[in-house]
Design a protein around this motif. Structure first.
Motif, PDB file in Angstrom:
ATOM      1  N   VAL A  90      14.222  -4.226   3.927  1.00 20.47           N
ATOM      2  CA  VAL A  90      13.074  -3.882   3.446  1.00 20.47           C
ATOM      3  C   VAL A  90      12.372  -2.708   3.780  1.00 20.47           C
ATOM      4  O   VAL A  90      11.703  -1.813   3.115  1.00 20.47           O
ATOM      5  CB  VAL A  90      12.190  -5.114   3.611  1.00 20.47           C
ATOM      6  N   GLU A  91      12.679  -2.398   5.161  1.00 20.64           N
ATOM      7  CA  GLU A  91      12.161  -1.211   5.523  1.00 20.64           C
ATOM      8  C   GLU A  91      12.920   0.193   5.366  1.00 20.64           C
ATOM      9  O   GLU A  91      12.679   1.266   5.698  1.00 20.64           O
ATOM     10  CB  GLU A  91      12.272  -1.240   7.004  1.00 20.64           C
ATOM     11  N   SER A  92      13.788   0.333   4.377  1.00 17.76           N
ATOM     12  CA  SER A  92      14.639   1.536   4.043  1.00 17.76           C
ATOM     13  C   SER A  92      13.392   2.327   3.361  1.00 17.76           C
ATOM     14  O   SER A  92      12.478   1.992   3.006  1.00 17.76           O
ATOM     15  CB  SER A  92      15.649   0.989   2.820  1.00 17.76           C
ATOM     16  N   GLY A  93      14.083   3.552   3.367  1.00 16.09           N
ATOM     17  CA  GLY A  93      12.933   4.635   3.103  1.00 16.09           C
ATOM     18  C   GLY A  93      12.579   4.882   1.674  1.00 16.09           C
ATOM     19  O   GLY A  93      11.323   5.024   1.566  1.00 16.09           O
ATOM     20  N   ASP A  94      13.233   4.497   0.773  1.00 14.72           N
ATOM     21  CA  ASP A  94      12.905   4.598  -0.501  1.00 14.72           C
ATOM     22  C   ASP A  94      12.118   3.749  -0.939  1.00 14.72           C
ATOM     23  O   ASP A  94      12.092   2.411  -1.242  1.00 14.72           O
ATOM     24  CB  ASP A  94      14.276   4.587  -1.537  1.00 14.72           C
ATOM     25  N   LEU A  95      10.902   4.129  -1.557  1.00 15.92           N
ATOM     26  CA  LEU A  95       9.794   3.223  -1.932  1.00 15.92           C
ATOM     27  C   LEU A  95       9.444   3.325  -3.296  1.00 15.92           C
ATOM     28  O   LEU A  95       8.464   3.024  -3.612  1.00 15.92           O
ATOM     29  CB  LEU A  95       8.545   3.626  -0.859  1.00 15.92           C
ATOM     30  N   PHE A 114       0.857  -1.162  -0.091  1.00 11.22           N
ATOM     31  CA  PHE A 114      -0.146   0.181   0.142  1.00 11.22           C
ATOM     32  C   PHE A 114       0.843   1.073   0.019  1.00 11.22           C
ATOM     33  O   PHE A 114       0.682   2.235  -0.752  1.00 11.22           O
ATOM     34  CB  PHE A 114      -0.951  -0.104   1.335  1.00 11.22           C
ATOM     35  N   GLN A 115       1.813   1.212   0.871  1.00 14.62           N
ATOM     36  CA  GLN A 115       2.767   2.439   0.854  1.00 14.62           C
ATOM     37  C   GLN A 115       3.426   2.613  -0.635  1.00 14.62           C
ATOM     38  O   GLN A 115       3.733   3.939  -0.749  1.00 14.62           O
ATOM     39  CB  GLN A 115       3.797   2.307   2.049  1.00 14.62           C
ATOM     40  N   VAL A 116       3.849   1.527  -0.941  1.00 15.49           N
ATOM     41  CA  VAL A 116       4.620   1.629  -2.505  1.00 15.49           C
ATOM     42  C   VAL A 116       3.661   2.214  -3.539  1.00 15.49           C
ATOM     43  O   VAL A 116       4.120   3.381  -4.133  1.00 15.49           O
ATOM     44  CB  VAL A 116       5.161   0.362  -2.845  1.00 15.49           C
ATOM     45  N   ALA A 117       2.479   1.917  -3.451  1.00 12.70           N
ATOM     46  CA  ALA A 117       1.387   2.440  -4.334  1.00 12.70           C
ATOM     47  C   ALA A 117       1.062   3.653  -4.182  1.00 12.70           C
ATOM     48  O   ALA A 117       0.898   4.569  -4.926  1.00 12.70           O
ATOM     49  CB  ALA A 117       0.158   1.576  -4.441  1.00 12.70           C
ATOM     50  N   ARG A 118       0.933   4.027  -2.712  1.00  9.38           N
ATOM     51  CA  ARG A 118       0.576   5.473  -2.404  1.00  9.38           C
ATOM     52  C   ARG A 118       1.698   6.547  -2.898  1.00  9.38           C
ATOM     53  O   ARG A 118       1.379   7.522  -3.268  1.00  9.38           O
ATOM     54  CB  ARG A 118       0.530   5.352  -0.708  1.00  9.38           C
ATOM     55  N   LYS A 119       2.915   6.109  -2.835  1.00  9.49           N
ATOM     56  CA  LYS A 119       4.171   6.980  -3.205  1.00  9.49           C
ATOM     57  C   LYS A 119       3.984   7.123  -4.786  1.00  9.49           C
ATOM     58  O   LYS A 119       4.025   8.239  -5.290  1.00  9.49           O
ATOM     59  CB  LYS A 119       5.347   6.383  -2.780  1.00  9.49           C
ATOM     60  N   GLN A 120       3.836   6.010  -5.480  1.00 12.30           N
ATOM     61  CA  GLN A 120       3.630   5.969  -6.862  1.00 12.30           C
ATOM     62  C   GLN A 120       2.257   6.954  -7.313  1.00 12.30           C
ATOM     63  O   GLN A 120       2.451   7.541  -8.273  1.00 12.30           O
ATOM     64  CB  GLN A 120       3.721   4.713  -7.454  1.00 12.30           C
ATOM     65  N   ALA A 121       1.178   6.879  -6.672  1.00 14.15           N
ATOM     66  CA  ALA A 121       0.032   7.532  -6.731  1.00 14.15           C
ATOM     67  C   ALA A 121       0.154   8.956  -6.609  1.00 14.15           C
ATOM     68  O   ALA A 121      -0.259   9.778  -7.299  1.00 14.15           O
ATOM     69  CB  ALA A 121      -1.007   7.092  -5.934  1.00 14.15           C
ATOM     70  N   GLU A 122       1.251   9.159  -5.718  1.00 14.30           N
ATOM     71  CA  GLU A 122       1.411  10.677  -5.710  1.00 14.30           C
ATOM     72  C   GLU A 122       2.436  11.317  -6.487  1.00 14.30           C
ATOM     73  O   GLU A 122       2.948  12.314  -6.599  1.00 14.30           O
ATOM     74  CB  GLU A 122       2.322  10.865  -4.129  1.00 14.30           C
TER      75      GLU A 122
END
Ligand code: GDP
Length: 458
Positions: free
Chosen positions: A383-388, A145-153
């Motif tokens: 995996v928890e690194s900041g760059d998504l 979800f976080q990855v998709a959110r960043k891409q949606a932004e």
């Protein structure tokens, strides 16, 4: 120019406390105002305000539901058009009757994904962002979800736009050289091409390197648990499910007897596959020769081979250890709460320490080491690194490969004194491939194909 006004139910159909009908288009406010009864006049409502009232069928003045109506005037809305959202009572009856009366008073039923498509057509988001909206809806784990959110932004777009800018400048430079050859010397231009294309190529390769991680986060690691009866396969499955209360779906496959469970292991989604046949006999080793279990193993991104710490290795297990060592396999040594009789040194001959995990499924201890092992196997960094910013979409990956190919051709050509106007073609096509990710000049059929994947009302 979009002239009609569309409406659809935006929430999932089913029992819930509220449901939402979304209306978008130039006539959105007017259409809802025709069926809205309140002491406030909706046509005069300020943008981004909520009005209380009733939806009434104008034909017979019948009250259909008590509602809250949110008005969001374009361009500050999801579609960049005027949007009105009517929150009705939950369940199916109220929301359907409200939608129906809105459709009778000037709106037309939206196609799946049409709201998002309008956001794209109106230039509020690019295609990569629109596609991320599908991922947002479908994401099965927090991290996906976080990855998709960043891409949606617009995260991916933000990386692509400067690359395209650089390519355009390069094309301009080359153009000047072609039009006014005396202005510049060829060697200078080929040098610039090599350098600029090289820089962009590195960035494209960087995105592609991590693309697989993105795919995994979005779709989950297809995982198969194998082992002898009583090794503790079901217990492991239960322990994983218990640790991660996020069991999202449990889809009994209809055609292939495949049972699938989605769990999230510290943010990494695992799609646990379990063939019904294997479950039945529970002796997977015996059934390894059976086609169906072969299929499950072949499909697997990850195999968890469960061994019993409390028993010596069995011949079948020795065979499996050899057979699976070429694959992404983790050896789960279970029942470490019991005295050890397993010949661990034999296992260590074929597997390194990162691939061997010790746990007790019964006591739920050691699950974290399994998490670490999984992330070690699939992720280059933490995996928890900041760059998504992961490229997760198959269409984007294909286009990035095309970009990479064109850039490599441009670089090679510039080293082999190929005429500059031929090299220009490669640069232009890399610029185009990147543009297609953002949806530049996307044709109708591509747009239809992408937006038809959406659910209604999105
Ligand atoms: P499967 O046939 O591989 O699915 O194995 P099960 O999960 O059904 O487990 C077989 C038996 O081993 C059950 O009686 C479990 O309670 C027991 N068992 C599973 N994991 C552990 C463990 O970590 N420690 C101990 N002591 N017993 C376990």
């Amino acid at each position: 120019m979009i002239e009609d006004t569309i409406a659809a139910i935006a929430t999932a159909l089913g029992e819930g406390s509220i449901a939402v009908v979304r209306v978008s288009g130039p006539d959105a406010v007017n259409t809802v105002a025709m069926v809205f009864k309140s002491k406030y006049n909706l046509r005069e409502a300020k943008s981004h305000t909520v009005q209380y009232g009733w939806i009434v069928d104008p034909i017979n003045e019948r009250i259909l539901d008590e509602v809250l109506v949110t008005v969001m005037k374009g361009p500050r809305s999801f579609t960049a058009e005027d949007v009105v959202e009517v929150s009705t009572h939950g369940g199916i009856v109220a929301v359907k009757s409200v939608l129906e009366v809105i459709l009778r008073n000037g709106a037309r039923l939206a196609e799946p994904g049409e709201f998002t498509k309008r956001a794209f057509l109106n230039g509020r988001i690019d295609l990569a962002q629109a596609e991320a909206v599908i991922d947002l809806i479908r994401s099965k784990s927090d991290r996906a979800f976080q990855v998709a959110r960043k891409q949606a932004e617009g995260d991916l777009s933000k990386q692509i736009i400067p690359m395209r800018q650089k390519l355009i400048e390069l094309l301009a430079h080359v153009e000047v050289n072609i039009d006014y050859p005396e202005h510049d010397v060829d060697e200078v231009t080929t040098g610039v091409i090599r350098e600029d294309c090289g820089v962009i190529l590195k960035e494209v390769e960087g995105l592609l390197d991590r693309a697989n991680e993105g795919k995994i986060l979005r779709e989950g690691i297809v995982t198969v648990i194998v082992g002898r009866p009583n090794a503790g396969k079901s217990s492991l499955l239960n322990a994983l499910a218990r640790e991660n209360k996020a069991i999202v779906t449990d889809i009994p496959g209809t055609t292939r007897d495949i049972v699938e469970e989605n769990i999230s292991l510290s943010g990494i989604p695992l799609r646990l596959l379990d063939t019904a046949g294997i479950r039945e006999t529970s002796d997977i080793v015996e059934r390894i020769g059976v086609e169906r279990s072969h299929d499950a193993l072949n499909e697997a991104d990850l195999i968890l081979l469960v061994l019993n710490h409390h028993e010596p290795l069995h011949e079948d297990e020795r065979k499996l250890l050899k057979q699976l060592k070429e694959r992404s396999t983790l050896i789960v040594i279970n029942k470490i709460d019991l005295p050890g009789l397993l010949e661990i040194n034999e296992v260590e001959q074929d597997y390194n320490s990162e691939q061997i995990v010790y746990l007790s499924a019964k006591e739920g201890s050691g699950i974290e080491s399994l998490e670490r092992a999984v992330s070690g196997l699939f992720f280059s960094g933490e995996v928890e690194s900041g760059d998504l910013t992961y490229v997760s979409n198959a269409r984007h990956i294909t286009l990035l490969y095309q970009t990479k190919k064109s850039l490599e051709e441009a670089i090679n050509a510039s080293e082999e004194s190929v005429p500059i106007d031929l090299i220009q073609i490669d640069i232009a096509s890399s610029w185009e491939s990147l543009g297609q990710i953002l949806g530049d000049a996307a044709g109708d059929s591509l747009l239809d194909q992408i937006f038809s994947q959406f659910c209604l009302g999105k």
